[in-house]
Design a protein around this motif. Structure first.
Motif, PDB file in Angstrom:
ATOM      1  N   MET A   1       3.494   7.105  -4.256  1.00 44.94           N
ATOM      2  CA  MET A   1       4.752   8.639  -4.845  1.00 44.94           C
ATOM      3  C   MET A   1       3.548   9.645  -5.434  1.00 44.94           C
ATOM      4  O   MET A   1       3.291  10.817  -5.101  1.00 44.94           O
ATOM      5  CB  MET A   1       5.226   7.860  -5.941  1.00 44.94           C
ATOM      6  N   ALA A   2       2.055   8.567  -5.649  1.00 38.41           N
ATOM      7  CA  ALA A   2       1.096  10.249  -6.461  1.00 38.41           C
ATOM      8  C   ALA A   2       0.836  11.085  -4.159  1.00 38.41           C
ATOM      9  O   ALA A   2       0.878  12.321  -4.790  1.00 38.41           O
ATOM     10  CB  ALA A   2       0.153   9.492  -6.429  1.00 38.41           C
ATOM     11  N   GLY A   3       0.290  10.254  -3.878  1.00 41.19           N
ATOM     12  CA  GLY A   3       0.630  11.391  -2.622  1.00 41.19           C
ATOM     13  C   GLY A   3       1.819  12.291  -2.080  1.00 41.19           C
ATOM     14  O   GLY A   3       1.643  13.508  -1.538  1.00 41.19           O
ATOM     15  N   VAL A   4       3.001  11.250  -2.366  1.00 45.57           N
ATOM     16  CA  VAL A   4       4.124  12.292  -2.202  1.00 45.57           C
ATOM     17  C   VAL A   4       4.244  13.466  -2.880  1.00 45.57           C
ATOM     18  O   VAL A   4       4.879  14.187  -2.192  1.00 45.57           O
ATOM     19  CB  VAL A   4       5.479  10.462  -2.054  1.00 45.57           C
ATOM     20  N   ARG A   5       3.880  12.845  -4.037  1.00 47.42           N
ATOM     21  CA  ARG A   5       3.689  14.399  -4.997  1.00 47.42           C
ATOM     22  C   ARG A   5       2.605  15.748  -4.718  1.00 47.42           C
ATOM     23  O   ARG A   5       3.092  16.651  -4.648  1.00 47.42           O
ATOM     24  CB  ARG A   5       3.091  13.735  -6.740  1.00 47.42           C
ATOM     25  N   ILE A   6       1.661  15.260  -4.732  1.00 45.12           N
ATOM     26  CA  ILE A   6       0.397  15.684  -3.521  1.00 45.12           C
ATOM     27  C   ILE A   6       1.138  16.882  -2.444  1.00 45.12           C
ATOM     28  O   ILE A   6       0.956  17.523  -2.560  1.00 45.12           O
ATOM     29  CB  ILE A   6      -1.243  15.384  -3.625  1.00 45.12           C
TER      30      ILE A   6
ATOM     31  N   ASN B   1      -3.137   7.787   1.113  1.00 48.96           N
ATOM     32  CA  ASN B   1      -2.575   7.381  -0.360  1.00 48.96           C
ATOM     33  C   ASN B   1      -1.901   5.804  -0.298  1.00 48.96           C
ATOM     34  O   ASN B   1      -2.599   4.660  -1.293  1.00 48.96           O
ATOM     35  CB  ASN B   1      -1.403   8.028  -1.097  1.00 48.96           C
ATOM     36  N   ILE B   2      -1.398   5.522   0.686  1.00 44.42           N
ATOM     37  CA  ILE B   2      -0.869   4.424   1.478  1.00 44.42           C
ATOM     38  C   ILE B   2      -2.034   2.970   1.347  1.00 44.42           C
ATOM     39  O   ILE B   2      -1.183   1.757   0.796  1.00 44.42           O
ATOM     40  CB  ILE B   2       0.214   4.876   2.635  1.00 44.42           C
ATOM     41  N   LEU B   3      -2.840   4.034   2.085  1.00 50.43           N
ATOM     42  CA  LEU B   3      -4.072   2.939   2.312  1.00 50.43           C
ATOM     43  C   LEU B   3      -4.443   2.160   1.498  1.00 50.43           C
ATOM     44  O   LEU B   3      -4.772   1.220   1.142  1.00 50.43           O
ATOM     45  CB  LEU B   3      -4.446   3.202   3.502  1.00 50.43           C
ATOM     46  N   ALA B   4      -4.582   3.354  -0.009  1.00 50.80           N
ATOM     47  CA  ALA B   4      -5.302   3.001  -1.292  1.00 50.80           C
ATOM     48  C   ALA B   4      -4.016   2.000  -2.259  1.00 50.80           C
ATOM     49  O   ALA B   4      -5.658   1.580  -3.064  1.00 50.80           O
ATOM     50  CB  ALA B   4      -5.509   4.226  -1.591  1.00 50.80           C
TER      51      ALA B   4
ATOM     52  N   GLY C   1       8.929  12.103 -12.384  1.00 47.33           N
ATOM     53  CA  GLY C   1       9.890  11.003 -13.241  1.00 47.33           C
ATOM     54  C   GLY C   1      10.419   9.985 -12.478  1.00 47.33           C
ATOM     55  O   GLY C   1      10.911   8.754 -12.985  1.00 47.33           O
ATOM     56  N   LEU C   2      10.596  10.332 -10.990  1.00 45.14           N
ATOM     57  CA  LEU C   2      11.638   9.037  -9.832  1.00 45.14           C
ATOM     58  C   LEU C   2       9.993   8.002  -9.335  1.00 45.14           C
ATOM     59  O   LEU C   2      10.364   6.590  -9.800  1.00 45.14           O
ATOM     60  CB  LEU C   2      11.493   9.760  -8.646  1.00 45.14           C
ATOM     61  N   GLN C   3       9.098   8.610  -9.630  1.00 48.79           N
ATOM     62  CA  GLN C   3       7.566   7.135 -10.175  1.00 48.79           C
ATOM     63  C   GLN C   3       7.633   6.345 -11.161  1.00 48.79           C
ATOM     64  O   GLN C   3       7.774   5.262 -10.846  1.00 48.79           O
ATOM     65  CB  GLN C   3       6.695   8.255 -10.014  1.00 48.79           C
ATOM     66  N   ARG C   4       8.453   6.974 -12.343  1.00 44.74           N
ATOM     67  CA  ARG C   4       7.909   5.775 -13.115  1.00 44.74           C
ATOM     68  C   ARG C   4       9.771   5.626 -13.497  1.00 44.74           C
ATOM     69  O   ARG C   4       9.640   4.527 -14.284  1.00 44.74           O
ATOM     70  CB  ARG C   4       8.408   6.962 -14.853  1.00 44.74           C
TER      71      ARG C   4
ATOM     72  N   VAL D   1       6.502  -7.555  -2.197  1.00 40.64           N
ATOM     73  CA  VAL D   1       5.224  -7.260  -2.994  1.00 40.64           C
ATOM     74  C   VAL D   1       4.496  -5.789  -2.715  1.00 40.64           C
ATOM     75  O   VAL D   1       4.249  -5.941  -3.805  1.00 40.64           O
ATOM     76  CB  VAL D   1       4.779  -8.829  -2.371  1.00 40.64           C
ATOM     77  N   GLU D   2       3.784  -6.033  -1.649  1.00 38.61           N
ATOM     78  CA  GLU D   2       3.191  -4.581  -1.968  1.00 38.61           C
ATOM     79  C   GLU D   2       3.430  -3.783  -1.645  1.00 38.61           C
ATOM     80  O   GLU D   2       3.119  -2.968  -2.211  1.00 38.61           O
ATOM     81  CB  GLU D   2       1.753  -5.472  -0.285  1.00 38.61           C
ATOM     82  N   LEU D   3       4.396  -3.713  -0.808  1.00 44.28           N
ATOM     83  CA  LEU D   3       4.671  -1.344  -1.620  1.00 44.28           C
ATOM     84  C   LEU D   3       5.231  -1.707  -2.488  1.00 44.28           C
ATOM     85  O   LEU D   3       5.006  -0.197  -3.094  1.00 44.28           O
ATOM     86  CB  LEU D   3       6.132  -1.376  -0.123  1.00 44.28           C
ATOM     87  N   PRO D   4       6.360  -2.197  -3.514  1.00 46.99           N
ATOM     88  CA  PRO D   4       5.930  -2.076  -4.331  1.00 46.99           C
ATOM     89  C   PRO D   4       5.382  -2.020  -5.530  1.00 46.99           C
ATOM     90  O   PRO D   4       5.478  -1.050  -6.320  1.00 46.99           O
ATOM     91  CB  PRO D   4       7.220  -3.375  -5.589  1.00 46.99           C
ATOM     92  N   LEU D   5       3.454  -2.869  -5.342  1.00 39.76           N
ATOM     93  CA  LEU D   5       3.243  -2.840  -6.258  1.00 39.76           C
ATOM     94  C   LEU D   5       1.867  -1.368  -5.481  1.00 39.76           C
ATOM     95  O   LEU D   5       1.213  -0.732  -6.871  1.00 39.76           O
ATOM     96  CB  LEU D   5       2.113  -3.872  -6.166  1.00 39.76           C
ATOM     97  N   ALA D   6       2.115  -1.079  -4.536  1.00 42.46           N
ATOM     98  CA  ALA D   6       1.732   0.216  -4.266  1.00 42.46           C
ATOM     99  C   ALA D   6       2.445   1.619  -4.188  1.00 42.46           C
ATOM    100  O   ALA D   6       2.030   2.887  -3.863  1.00 42.46           O
ATOM    101  CB  ALA D   6       1.322  -0.462  -2.415  1.00 42.46           C
TER     102      ALA D   6
END
Length: 229
Positions: free
Chosen positions: A149-154, A109-112, A210-213, A139-144
């Protein structure tokens, strides 16, 4: 036992058990949450540099993805058995196994997320004098973040489920209660601990969503607004 004298005919539902064993349920839940949180956090700290290495050096991408995928395919009982000589019957055994399982989800997910960063954003940052490290962190990590976060949730939901297997060494949180109740067929304890596991997974997913949003407010801006800007 007194807790077996349930107030309803259904052996699976016993409010007297919940009331009389509330401290035991609380302790098991706290252990479950602690093991899950530590495992996911360590997994994230390991997955991030692995993903950056795989992206920076293409020759490492295949081995990193292949190794993490292979680890994920190992059955949990076999994984814990392989780690047993190194860690013994300890919480470290369970945490290490859970960390290894989380890597494939987090690294991918980080790579994606990094791959989805618009090239224009990178070029604009470089044009403003951003170096590689500043470009990554600002730049890159904030946009990623959405993909990360989707990976962290899974990974978190998966870890909550896998933590129960730690009951084989007495470090399974709510899994300990399930394992203890199975030999005597104490159905109320099995159901209560199982329901709490499900509730933990749902609550964790909602909190992380909620944290992701909160961290990615731009993802909620309507497309019409972006075009207007």
């Amino acid at each position: 036992m007194a807790v077996r004298n349930c107030l309803v005919a259904n052996d699976w539902i016993c409010w007297e058990y919940v009331r009389s064993r509330s401290q035991e349920l609380t302790d098991a839940t706290v252990q479950h949450v602690s093991i899950t949180a530590v495992s996911v956090l360590i997994g994230l700290l390991i997955a991030l540099p692995l993903a950056l290495l795989a992206r920076a050096r293409r020759g490492f991408a295949g081995p990193v993805l292949g190794l993490t995928t292979m680890l994920y395919t190992i059955p949990s009982l076999a994984m814990f058995s392989l780690l047993l000589p190194l860690f013994g019957l300890s919480a470290a055994l369970v945490v290490t196994g859970l960390v290894l399982y989380s890597l494939t989800i987090l690294v991918r997910n980080i790579l994606a997320g990094l791959a989805a960063v618009p090239p224009d954003a990178r070029e604009a940052a470089r044009g403003m004098g951003y170096g590689p490290v500043r470009l990554l962190w600002e730049v890159e990590l904030p946009l990623a973040l959405p993909a990360l976060m989707a990976g962290v949730r899974i990974a978190t939901v998966s870890t909550i489920a896998l933590t129960t297997v730690g009951a084989i060494v007495g470090r399974g949180g709510l899994g300990n209660l399930i394992a203890d109740a199975l030999p005597s067929l104490f159905k109320a304890q099995v159901l209560t601990a199982s329901v709490l596991c499900v509730l933990l997974a749902v609550l964790a997913d909602l909190l992380l969503l909620g944290l992701q949003r909160l961290l990615t407010p731009w993802t909620r801006i309507p497309a019409r607004t972006l075009k207007a800007v």
